[in-house]
Write a protein that holds these residues in place. Structure first.
Motif, mmCIF file in Angstrom:
data_model
loop_
_atom_site.group_PDB
_atom_site.id
_atom_site.type_symbol
_atom_site.label_atom_id
_atom_site.label_comp_id
_atom_site.label_asym_id
_atom_site.label_seq_id
_atom_site.Cartn_x
_atom_site.Cartn_y
_atom_site.Cartn_z
ATOM 1 N N ILE A 173 0.920 -0.844 -0.216
ATOM 2 C CA ILE A 173 -0.755 -0.254 0.038
ATOM 3 C C ILE A 173 0.626 1.436 0.240
ATOM 4 O O ILE A 173 0.184 2.204 -0.036
ATOM 5 C CB ILE A 173 -1.123 -0.019 1.083
ATOM 6 N N ARG A 193 -6.132 2.522 4.902
ATOM 7 C CA ARG A 193 -5.452 2.123 3.695
ATOM 8 C C ARG A 193 -5.487 0.366 3.935
ATOM 9 O O ARG A 193 -5.093 -0.416 2.953
ATOM 10 C CB ARG A 193 -4.536 2.607 3.023
ATOM 11 N N TYR A 194 -4.453 -0.331 5.008
ATOM 12 C CA TYR A 194 -3.941 -1.420 5.329
ATOM 13 C C TYR A 194 -5.607 -2.091 5.478
ATOM 14 O O TYR A 194 -5.550 -3.144 6.017
ATOM 15 C CB TYR A 194 -2.836 -1.149 6.961
ATOM 16 N N GLY A 196 -8.111 -1.792 4.623
ATOM 17 C CA GLY A 196 -9.351 -2.482 3.656
ATOM 18 C C GLY A 196 -10.067 -3.099 3.696
ATOM 19 O O GLY A 196 -11.564 -2.099 5.141
ATOM 20 N N THR A 197 -10.962 -3.640 3.341
ATOM 21 C CA THR A 197 -12.650 -4.226 3.389
ATOM 22 C C THR A 197 -12.465 -5.666 3.601
ATOM 23 O O THR A 197 -13.217 -6.764 4.095
ATOM 24 C CB THR A 197 -13.150 -4.280 2.363
#
Length: 236
Positions: A173, A193-194, A196-197
């Motif tokens: 990322i 960001r790390y 995510g989903t």
């Protein structure tokens, strides 16, 4: 190497000295790499020598004016050897076996981002031999106060103390966003960001760090920079 600690640093010698005292007595440092990145106009020979004696890696980031923490962290990331990476702020002291437990849990929880809690010390340094006295005077941190908790529980904001990131995912990322300058929101941005989903943030009360007191730092805790960082984070 199990873990790399990266400490962005500028003119906080009392805090760094306290951290080094912790490091000297930490029994598992052979599995750790600690990198200190000095963010100043020119490198300090005295600091290099002090860190070398403690087997701590020294890096220098030429920087005048505002403290560029995210650039310093990415510089450290480029030299990191650990399977896991942590931004180790210069004012944090791991309590008891917190760091060992943190590594153990993180290694066994690949779909979670393990983070801890912090207690706020009443002083800018602590005597490690009598640290229990400092803990009796410590208070809970701002992120655990009602207003902040409400944002976390109702608005989905995610925050934790010293998360241990997978080295490979952190590289995937592109590390820290260097558009964040000074203090504020760069850690929350990285967490979002790390994760995510497909990952979950987990805060563990058994992972406790003591945050040493300090006054606002020139060229870092600048209101205009903080407001800009917050706006940038929320716009993202």
């Amino acid at each position: 190497m199990q873990l790399t600690l990266i400490t962005p640093y500028r003119n906080r010698l009392n805090h760094l000295t306290n951290q080094l005292a912790w490091w000297e007595q930490y029994p598992h440092k052979q599995r750790l790499q600690w990198i200190v990145v000095e963010v100043t106009r020119s490198p300090s020979a005295a600091l290099q020598q002090m860190l070398k004696k403690s087997q701590v890696t020294y890096l220098h980031l030429p920087c005048e004016g505002s403290f560029h923490k995210t650039r310093a962290l990415n510089l450290g990331l480029g030299h990191a050897q650990g399977k896991m990476i942590a931004a180790f702020d210069v004012d944090l002291i791991p309590l008891g076996n917190t760091l060992e437990r943190h590594c153990w849990l993180a290694a066994r929880s690949p779909h979670c981002l393990l983070t801890g809690y912090r207690l706020m010390a009443a002083t800018d340094t602590v005597n490690l031999a009598t640290i229990s006295q400092s803990l009796e005077q410590a208070t809970t941190a701002s992120e655990d106060q009602p207003t902040a908790l409400r944002k976390q529980l109702l608005k989905g904001e995610r925050f934790g103390v010293m998360p241990l990131f997978s080295h490979s995912r952190l590289l995937a990322i592109s590390g820290w966003d260097e558009a964040f300058i000074g203090w504020g929101a760069e850690d929350q941005d990285l967490i979002e960001r790390y994760l995510g989903t497909d990952r979950t943030l987990c805060r563990c009360p058994e992972l406790t760090y003591l945050h040493l007191q300090h006054q606002p730092t020139a060229d870092w805790n600048v209101t205009e920079l903080t407001e800009r960082n917050r706006a940038y984070y929320y716009n993202k």
